[in-house]
Design a protein around this motif. Structure first.
Motif, short mmCIF file in Angstrom:
data_model
loop_
_atom_site.label_atom_id
_atom_site.label_comp_id
_atom_site.label_asym_id
_atom_site.label_seq_id
_atom_site.Cartn_x
_atom_site.Cartn_y
_atom_site.Cartn_z
N LYS A 1 9.43 -0.18 -1.12
CA LYS A 1 9.67 -1.39 -1.37
C LYS A 1 9.45 -2.26 -0.57
CE LYS A 1 12.81 -0.40 -5.16
NZ LYS A 1 14.08 -0.70 -5.87
N ASN A 2 8.65 -3.71 -0.80
CA ASN A 2 8.35 -4.43 0.35
C ASN A 2 8.47 -6.02 -0.05
OD1 ASN A 2 5.95 -4.73 -1.06
ND2 ASN A 2 4.59 -3.79 0.59
N VAL A 3 8.31 -6.77 0.98
CA VAL A 3 8.06 -8.36 0.58
C VAL A 3 6.74 -8.44 0.25
CG1 VAL A 3 8.25 -10.77 1.91
CG2 VAL A 3 9.83 -8.70 2.60
N PRO A 4 5.66 -8.05 0.13
CA PRO A 4 4.55 -8.57 -0.14
C PRO A 4 4.43 -8.12 -1.84
CG PRO A 4 3.81 -7.28 1.83
CD PRO A 4 5.43 -7.43 1.63
N ALA A 5 5.31 -7.33 -2.22
CA ALA A 5 5.25 -7.08 -3.48
C ALA A 5 6.14 -8.19 -4.40
CB ALA A 5 5.53 -5.57 -3.96
N ASN A 6 7.62 -8.24 -3.78
CA ASN A 6 8.48 -8.93 -4.37
C ASN A 6 8.52 -10.45 -4.12
OD1 ASN A 6 11.00 -7.16 -5.27
ND2 ASN A 6 9.98 -6.03 -3.65
N GLY A 7 7.81 -10.87 -3.11
CA GLY A 7 7.70 -12.40 -2.80
C GLY A 7 6.69 -12.78 -4.10
N PRO A 8 5.44 -12.53 -4.13
CA PRO A 8 4.72 -13.22 -5.11
C PRO A 8 5.02 -12.95 -6.62
CG PRO A 8 3.37 -11.28 -4.35
CD PRO A 8 4.62 -11.55 -3.38
N ALA A 9 5.68 -11.68 -6.81
CA ALA A 9 6.05 -11.67 -8.16
C ALA A 9 7.39 -12.52 -8.45
CB ALA A 9 6.90 -10.37 -8.10
#
Length: 382
Positions: free
Chosen positions: A164-172
């Motif tokens: 789990k990471n920021v690159p997925a959770n941020g734009p989502a």
């Protein structure tokens, strides 16, 4: 007001100003070198991933879904800067090209990829009135399904993964916060808030205020390892989520987190005010993503009484200035480098392994110039 009129209102009838003119030159160069039909099909376009290009690249055998999402986003930036019917047609053709090259699908297994396409499509809808209900319904449904309580929350980087990471959770989070008021579920804003709170709890470095990349989750749902690599990408999307969530919030917490992120970027990820690059490949996009959301913060944070917008604008303008000064003359127009503070080099052929060949690098440079042009445009009205 129609969506097309919104784009028209964002432009000016006057002669192009400095950053707008520079962004237009780079746009023309990128499109001249990289834009091609998909398999000779009419009404399609995609960005060739390298220039000079190999045969595989020209036929889009080798392609990159999320680079194309950023190409679409850059075209929308340009349409806001100076609308024209030709670019409108290109926006539609790139959208069609992405779906056809993705074998008729709007999504893939990567949550970060689909969030970026969702953001680009939503902006294209707001600017061009392009119908996007079907793809956004599919994209946001998949993002909602990506949330689990493993490691305290957050969505996965990709389906079936342990990361789990920021690159997925941020734009989502940015997409769901925007979509909540434009056709999504009412609970999407709370989902965006939960994703951003999870990033704050799990991945903020207390020593610097910067966001780490992500964490690995064990079979029992506990955190197995934290990847403490720091990327400009992560700071940009976290900042973007905070700016979105600051709208309508009276606590001041999201503004404070945005301000902290801007200070941390200035202190640790910029040299003389110029954002650092991250090489080629996917990393070629990272600084441009941060520049995009710094510009957004520069415009919107002052509405909340924050003085951090000036620092954010300074980073964007210094970075755009360095990228432009260090451009190299090439076929079709200027070529930008992966490190904006260093002179760009021109590749001689597709065998010449210079990072400047990558579409990602050129899109990132285009992004920072469009961000500067947007600040110039907004500033001229105030």
């Amino acid at each position: 007001m129609s969506q097309g009129a919104q784009c028209a209102e964002d432009s000016t009838e006057e002669s192009p100003t400095l950053w707008a003119a520079r962004a237009a030159v780079v746009e023309r160069a990128v499109l001249t070198r990289h834009l091609r039909r998909v398999w000779a099909l009419p009404a399609t376009r995609l960005g060739v991933t390298g220039w000079p290009s190999s045969t595989r690249q020209r036929f889009h055998t080798h392609w990159n879904y999320w680079w194309q999402a950023h190409l679409l986003d850059c075209l929308v930036d340009a349409q806001h800067r100076q609308p024209n019917p030709g670019r409108s047609a290109t926006i539609h053709r790139v959208t069609r090209g992405i779906r056809l090259r993705n074998l008729g699908l709007w999504t893939n297994s990567y949550y970060d990829d689909i969030a970026w396409l969702g953001l680009a499509l939503l902006r294209a809808h707001q600017c061009e009135g392009m119908p996007v209900r079907a793809p956004l319904d599919r994209i946001t449904a998949q993002l909602r399904e990506g949330w689990t309580d493993h490691a305290g929350g957050g969505i996965w980087w990709r389906r079936g993964d342990t990361f789990k990471n920021v690159p997925a959770n941020g734009p989502a989070a940015v997409l769901l916060a925007r979509w909540a008021g434009l056709g999504g579920e009412r609970s999407d804003r709370q989902r965006a808030r939960s994703m951003t709170e999870w990033m704050e709890r799990a991945l903020v470095d207390p020593a610097t205020g910067l966001l780490w990349d992500g964490l690995y989750v064990g079979p029992d749902g506990a955190v197995r390892d934290i990847v403490k690599t720091v990327y400009t990408y992560c700071q940009g999307v976290f900042l973007g989520a905070c700016v979105e969530l600051a709208e309508g919030d009276t606590s001041g917490v999201w503004v404070a987190r945005a301000e902290r992120t801007i200070r941390a970027v200035s202190a640790h990820l910029a040299d003389d005010g110029v954002l650092r690059g991250r090489g080629g490949g996917d990393g070629g996009l990272f600084a441009g993503i941060l520049a995009r959301y710094l510009a957004l913060a520069a415009v919107r944070l002052p509405e909340h009484g924050s003085a951090a917008g000036e620092a954010a604008a300074g980073l964007v303008l210094a970075s755009a200035g360095a990228a432009w000064r260090n451009r190299a003359p090439a076929q079709g127009g200027p070529l930008l480098g992966p490190e904006w503070s260093r002179p760009a080099q021109v590749p001689r052929s597709w065998r010449h392994r210079l990072i400047e060949r990558d579409l990602s690098v050129q899109l990132s440079g285009w992004m920072v110039l469009e961000a500067a042009a947007m600040l110039e445009r907004i500033g001229s009205r105030s």
